[in-house]
Design a protein around this motif. Structure first.
Motif, mmCIF file in Angstrom:
data_model
loop_
_atom_site.group_PDB
_atom_site.id
_atom_site.type_symbol
_atom_site.label_atom_id
_atom_site.label_comp_id
_atom_site.label_asym_id
_atom_site.label_seq_id
_atom_site.Cartn_x
_atom_site.Cartn_y
_atom_site.Cartn_z
ATOM 1 N N GLN A 1 94.560 -33.330 103.485
ATOM 2 C CA GLN A 1 95.677 -32.614 102.910
ATOM 3 C C GLN A 1 95.714 -32.762 101.401
ATOM 4 O OE1 GLN A 1 99.382 -33.676 104.656
ATOM 5 N NE2 GLN A 1 99.073 -32.375 106.423
ATOM 6 N N MET A 2 95.369 -33.961 100.927
ATOM 7 C CA MET A 2 95.427 -34.157 99.475
ATOM 8 C C MET A 2 94.412 -33.278 98.765
ATOM 9 S SD MET A 2 96.215 -38.173 98.917
ATOM 10 C CE MET A 2 96.455 -37.970 97.181
ATOM 11 N N GLN A 3 93.271 -33.030 99.413
ATOM 12 C CA GLN A 3 92.260 -32.185 98.794
ATOM 13 C C GLN A 3 92.731 -30.748 98.701
ATOM 14 O OE1 GLN A 3 88.810 -32.752 101.173
ATOM 15 N NE2 GLN A 3 88.266 -34.681 100.221
ATOM 16 N N LEU A 4 93.635 -30.358 99.585
ATOM 17 C CA LEU A 4 94.095 -28.977 99.613
ATOM 18 C C LEU A 4 95.252 -28.705 98.659
ATOM 19 C CD1 LEU A 4 93.928 -28.339 103.450
ATOM 20 C CD2 LEU A 4 92.278 -27.679 101.715
ATOM 21 N N GLN A 5 95.833 -29.741 98.075
ATOM 22 C CA GLN A 5 96.993 -29.522 97.223
ATOM 23 C C GLN A 5 96.545 -29.218 95.793
ATOM 24 O OE1 GLN A 5 99.536 -32.956 97.345
ATOM 25 N NE2 GLN A 5 98.621 -33.850 95.560
ATOM 26 N N GLN A 6 95.864 -28.146 95.625
ATOM 27 C CA GLN A 6 95.419 -27.723 94.313
ATOM 28 C C GLN A 6 96.314 -26.589 93.846
ATOM 29 O OE1 GLN A 6 91.330 -26.710 94.575
ATOM 30 N NE2 GLN A 6 90.755 -28.622 95.509
ATOM 31 N N GLU A 7 96.247 -26.329 92.593
ATOM 32 C CA GLU A 7 97.023 -25.224 92.062
ATOM 33 C C GLU A 7 96.411 -23.917 92.563
ATOM 34 O OE1 GLU A 7 97.845 -25.391 87.889
ATOM 35 O OE2 GLU A 7 97.698 -27.565 87.909
ATOM 36 N N PRO A 21 97.088 -41.712 98.950
ATOM 37 C CA PRO A 21 96.711 -41.490 100.349
ATOM 38 C C PRO A 21 97.736 -42.067 101.338
ATOM 39 C CG PRO A 21 94.813 -42.223 99.097
ATOM 40 C CD PRO A 21 96.001 -42.340 98.188
ATOM 41 N N PHE A 22 98.330 -43.197 100.980
ATOM 42 C CA PHE A 22 99.336 -43.799 101.858
ATOM 43 C C PHE A 22 100.589 -42.936 101.923
ATOM 44 C CE2 PHE A 22 96.809 -47.413 100.257
ATOM 45 C CZ PHE A 22 96.259 -47.804 101.456
ATOM 46 N N HIS A 23 101.003 -42.395 100.792
ATOM 47 C CA HIS A 23 102.150 -41.501 100.762
ATOM 48 C C HIS A 23 101.864 -40.243 101.575
ATOM 49 C CE1 HIS A 23 104.778 -38.363 98.861
ATOM 50 N NE2 HIS A 23 105.657 -39.283 99.233
ATOM 51 N N CYS A 24 100.646 -39.738 101.497
ATOM 52 C CA CYS A 24 100.227 -38.574 102.268
ATOM 53 C C CYS A 24 100.322 -38.865 103.767
ATOM 54 C CB CYS A 24 98.807 -38.175 101.888
ATOM 55 S SG CYS A 24 98.139 -36.803 102.835
ATOM 56 N N THR A 28 102.959 -37.167 106.372
ATOM 57 C CA THR A 28 102.420 -36.419 107.512
ATOM 58 C C THR A 28 103.032 -36.921 108.816
ATOM 59 O OG1 THR A 28 100.356 -36.000 106.344
ATOM 60 C CG2 THR A 28 100.305 -35.779 108.730
ATOM 61 N N VAL A 29 103.115 -38.238 108.991
ATOM 62 C CA VAL A 29 103.725 -38.805 110.193
ATOM 63 C C VAL A 29 105.196 -38.415 110.273
ATOM 64 C CG1 VAL A 29 104.389 -40.974 111.328
ATOM 65 C CG2 VAL A 29 102.080 -40.693 110.414
ATOM 66 N N ARG A 30 105.874 -38.442 109.161
ATOM 67 C CA ARG A 30 107.292 -38.082 109.131
ATOM 68 C C ARG A 30 107.492 -36.610 109.502
ATOM 69 N NH1 ARG A 30 108.215 -40.579 104.845
ATOM 70 N NH2 ARG A 30 107.769 -38.923 103.370
ATOM 71 N N GLU A 31 106.647 -35.729 108.989
ATOM 72 C CA GLU A 31 106.824 -34.291 109.204
ATOM 73 C C GLU A 31 106.233 -33.791 110.514
ATOM 74 O OE1 GLU A 31 105.151 -32.360 105.801
ATOM 75 O OE2 GLU A 31 106.453 -33.449 104.420
ATOM 76 N N ARG A 32 105.084 -34.349 110.935
ATOM 77 C CA ARG A 32 104.374 -33.793 112.088
ATOM 78 C C ARG A 32 104.157 -34.791 113.219
ATOM 79 N NH1 ARG A 32 100.172 -30.839 108.281
ATOM 80 N NH2 ARG A 32 101.442 -29.027 107.777
ATOM 81 N N GLY A 36 99.866 -35.532 113.938
ATOM 82 C CA GLY A 36 99.602 -34.755 112.729
ATOM 83 C C GLY A 36 98.474 -35.340 111.894
ATOM 84 N N LEU A 37 98.233 -36.647 112.031
ATOM 85 C CA LEU A 37 97.130 -37.286 111.306
ATOM 86 C C LEU A 37 95.778 -36.798 111.800
ATOM 87 C CD1 LEU A 37 98.439 -40.963 111.180
ATOM 88 C CD2 LEU A 37 98.358 -39.323 109.291
ATOM 89 N N TYR A 38 95.750 -36.307 113.029
ATOM 90 C CA TYR A 38 94.495 -35.870 113.636
ATOM 91 C C TYR A 38 94.343 -34.351 113.644
ATOM 92 C CZ TYR A 38 94.403 -40.684 115.046
ATOM 93 O OH TYR A 38 94.402 -42.047 115.027
ATOM 94 N N ARG A 39 95.230 -33.671 112.976
ATOM 95 C CA ARG A 39 95.167 -32.208 112.926
ATOM 96 C C ARG A 39 93.855 -31.782 112.263
ATOM 97 N NH1 ARG A 39 99.326 -28.444 109.615
ATOM 98 N NH2 ARG A 39 98.453 -26.471 110.275
ATOM 99 N N GLY A 40 93.153 -30.879 112.899
ATOM 100 C CA GLY A 40 91.870 -30.436 112.382
ATOM 101 C C GLY A 40 90.719 -31.328 112.787
#
Length: 103
Positions: A1-7, A21-24, A28-32, A36-40
């Motif tokens: 996910q962090m790689q995808l957060q580009q402008e 990465p820890f915040h990510c 993710t756990v909070r939202e999904r 959600g950690l294993y999505r994809g």
């Protein structure tokens, strides 16, 4: 996910969504949820077996061929195995890893 957060567009408004990465992972756990950690991850799981088969099969084939040709005696087993392992990794990357990353 962090790689995808580009402008990605002009609508991007400043701060990055994740600070580390820890915040990510926590977000993710909070939202999904934990899943959600294993999505994809399904494509990685599906390609895992063929990827290993290509790598180890190539390595074993190259090792047998290099032993028949005396490469192990001329270069030494560690050097010959390193060369064979490098070639096996290249075969894996070309045949399995690159298509998997496209998915």
């Amino acid at each position: 996910q962090m790689q995808l957060q580009q402008e990605a567009s002009a609508l991007f408004a400043g701060k990055d969504r994740f600070r580390s990465p820890f915040h990510c992972a926590a977000a993710t756990v909070r939202e999904r949820g934990v899943l959600g950690l294993y999505r994809g991850g399904l494509s990685w799981a599906i390609f895992g077996g063929p990827r290993s088969a290509v790598r180890f099969g190539t390595f074993e084939t190259l090792t047998a061929a290099s032993q028949r040709r005396g490469m192990h005696q001329r270069l030494g087993t560690p050097t010959a195995d390193t060369i064979n392992g490098f070639a096996a990794g290249m075969a894996e990357a070309a045949l399995c890893q690159t298509p998997n990353q496209v998915i």
